[in-house]
Structures are given as C-alpha cells and as structure tokens.
Design an enzyme around this catalytic site. Sequence first.
Site, short mmCIF file in Angstrom:
data_model
loop_
_atom_site.label_atom_id
_atom_site.label_comp_id
_atom_site.label_asym_id
_atom_site.label_seq_id
_atom_site.Cartn_x
_atom_site.Cartn_y
_atom_site.Cartn_z
CG ASP A 282 -8.57 -3.86 -3.02
OD1 ASP A 282 -9.77 -3.67 -2.79
OD2 ASP A 282 -7.80 -2.98 -3.45
CG HIS B 192 -2.05 0.95 1.10
ND1 HIS B 192 -1.94 2.29 1.37
CD2 HIS B 192 -3.31 0.75 0.67
CE1 HIS B 192 -3.11 2.86 1.13
NE2 HIS B 192 -3.95 1.95 0.69
#
Length: 427
Positions: A363, A306
């Site tokens: 996700d 991320h």
Amino acid sequence: MSNKAILEYDGKKYELPVLVGTEDEVAIDIEKLRGQSGIITLDPGFKNTGSCKSAITFLDGEKGILQYRGYTIEELSEKSSFIEVAFLLIFGELPTKAELEKFKADIKKESMISEEMKNILDGFPRSAHPMGVLSALTSALTAFNPIPVNVNSKEAIYNAVCKTLGKFPIISAWAYRNSQGLPLNYSDNSLDYTANFMRLMFKIPTEKYVVNPAVVKAMDQLLILHEDHEQNCSTATVRVVGSSHAGLFASISAGVSALWGPLHGGANQAVIEMLEAIQKDGGDVEKYILKAKDPDDPFRLMGFGHRVYKNFDPRAKIIKKAADDVLESLGIEDPILKIAKHLEDVALKDEYFVQRKLYPNVDFYSGIIYRALGIPTEMFTVMFAVGRLPGWIAQWIEMRENKEPIGRPRQLYVGATKRPFVEVDKR
Ligand code: CMC
C-alpha cells in the site's frame, strides 16, 4: 523430518501429527487435541494458526517470496494480464489461448446489472464511503441472483465466476460515480476488462473516452499484484462466511467490509492522507518517524509493516518502479512521491524499523499511482477490492470443494464465574 510432535501436559503425553506442505512448511495438526485432552490452543489474531490447506498462493514472508499457483509475482506482473491470472488462481492452471478468449467473452456476457440496482444506489448519500456502498451493492446482487451456486457442478461454478467478475467492476465504478455525483456508465464490450473498468469509472457524457494504453497497463499490473495473498483478513473472512454455506456474493460482500479497515486494504487511503499531512506540516519526515516510534503515540507509519512479510514486500518493489513509470509517462511531478521516498529511506535505516523488520508494504506506493491516475483517495480501497476479487472467488471455491467445516474458533473464557442474579432495585 519427524511426522509427529509430542505435547506433554500434566504428566500426560499427546501425539500430534506433523504435516509438511509442498514448499516444506511444517504444521502441527491440533485438530484432535481438544477431543483427546480437553486443551485448546490460544492464538489471538491467528498469528500462528493455519486455518486451512490451500494450493492457491504461497508466500514466504522471511524471504519476500509471493507465488500464485507456483508462478512468481514478478513474472506474472510482467508477462500476464489480470484476467489470465484470475483464471490461473481460480481454476489452477494458466489458460490456453482458446480458454482465455472464451473466459474473456463469457465475462463480457455478464457485464450488465439490473437497472433496479440503481434504486438501491440512489438511497445512498453522495458522502457515503464507496467501500460501504460496494459492500451493500455486492450483497444486493444476491437478491437479483438468488439461486445459490451448485458447488458440485463445474459448469455452475464457471458461470458464477464469470457473473461475479463481470458485475463487480460495474458496481465498483458506480460506487465511485455516486460519490462524485456523476451519471452512471455502462460497459463497453469492445474493450478488455481493465480498460472497460477505467472507462466505467472515468467516461464523461460529453466526451469520447480515449483509452491510454500506458495507464491501462499500469492499472492491470496493479490489479495483478493485489489478486491474492493467501489467508489475509478479508480472504479469511470470505472463507469463514462461506463456510456456513452462505452464498458467493454474501461472502464477498463480507470480504469487502473486512478489506475496508485501515490496517488492511484501507491502508492505501491512510498512506496518502498521512503523506498529505506530512506535506502540510512542512514536510518534516523525521518528526513523523519519531511519532511512529513513540509507544505513547497511537500514530503508525501507514504502508509500513506486514503481518507476514518480515522482509521487503515483493509487491512494493514492483509498485515503486511502476509509480515512477506512470508519473513519468503522464508527465506528473508529485511532491508526495518525494516525501514517500524520503520517509522510506529514513525508516529503512532507523533501528526501530530495522529491529522490528518493518518494510514498505503493497500500500505504500499504490496510492501514489492511483492519485496520478486521478482516482480520489476514498476510491483507493475499492481499487484494491477489484484486484482482490479473483483471490476471494478462488479461495471460496477451494473452501467449498475441500468440504471444509464451518469456521468456529474456540475461546479462553476469562469473565465472571457463576453468580446469582440480583434484582434491579437491590443493585
Ligand atoms: N509503524 C510503527 N510501528 C509499527 C508499525 C508501523 N506501521 N507496524 C508495526 N509496528 C510495531 C508495533 O508497534 C510493534 O512494536 P512493539 O513490538 O514495540 O510493540 C511491532 O512493530 C510489531 O507490530 P504488530 O502490530 O504486532 O504487527 P502485526 O503483525 O500485528 O501488524 C500490521 C501488522 C500490518 C497491522 C502493522 O504493521 C500496521 O499496522 N501497519 C500499518 C498499516 C498498514 O500499512 N497496513 C497494510 C498491510 S499490507 C496490505 C494488506 O494486508 O491489506
């Protein structure tokens, strides 16, 4: 803590103001630097650039903290509802009971869209990706609602919020129904927002739609987890497009397009495709870990890493548990979930991922829940968009209320210097 920073260049010193946020984040204000010195700062991908001051979402990627308006994501996802959190994000405070009931009722009043929108939908082939259809239909809403939002009127803003929240789930569900060749559904205002959205998606004409409270609760929680995430790619897009004073629907349509990409919201689709590929290939998780680590192989472990979190994404922890709960309550055993857990175990112990602080992100497990709910892979990113909508709206309004200037970055030009034009027959 000093309130100024000194930049020294070419024998000259420049004083730059230092600002401190409410969570003690420190920022050097370079707004006037170019005017004073002719120097710009270079930061591809805005990795270290604050584009605005915002009072909506705080996240600390090192510590794995995410808060909307000061409330932790853990508490909100456990105790609140999607629409209540939407109110919080957009208007700044949790609603009273009366405010919440009114907000829900006002959104329901907007749960119709023009029949003419169907003509636009009809123009898309069934094979069209629902995110492309959603972006186009969101933009088309501008044509049916041509009066721009008066950002100086609280009432006009409130009405625009209700309108956007009311209509977006309908076009999202229609994008899905179109991709499946199914007849389009209309809203049922006896249902709450998330249950109505599920019904819009799944009701078939031959059967009564029965709401499964456990499924609706899981979906509502997933939507809360996606509601805002400060200046991510799609939100920054919504703010930049809106900064030209383009309308709310046009800005959100741009946000949908930004979200579509596999490095952003499209990752939830990419995760399932990756897990399915691993399964088809015999389930050899280690082989894919090696591929992800190989600098000459473009393969990346989707759902890992991320831009901001260099620790566990707090949303991933909540979703991992929700995935277990949903699969259990639906009595589903998904071999893909086993592969996902194995992959996570191996990656979290692997030096490559540990060193680069690559952890599962939001996700990684959300797709497993969507799959269990019978949502086709191509629709996953649309679900993310429905969740992110309140954040986009809140950020758009904040940008306009703060009277932010038009988003217009600078560049460092590295192309050819001035040269004479050569006629085509002499080249
Ligand atoms: N698999 C393998 N290596 C990775 C991965 C990954 N998923 N992510 C980052 N790396 C490596 C990267 O190759 C680089 O290595 P090196 O230093 O040797 O060159 C290092 O880690 C730093 O990566 P980066 O690309 O500079 O990091 P970034 O902040 O620019 O990118 C990211 C963040 C999310 C785009 C990236 O981690 C990624 O592509 N992840 C997979 C896609 C994904 O899951 N996206 C969803 C993000 S969360 C939801 C959302 O925001 O929408």
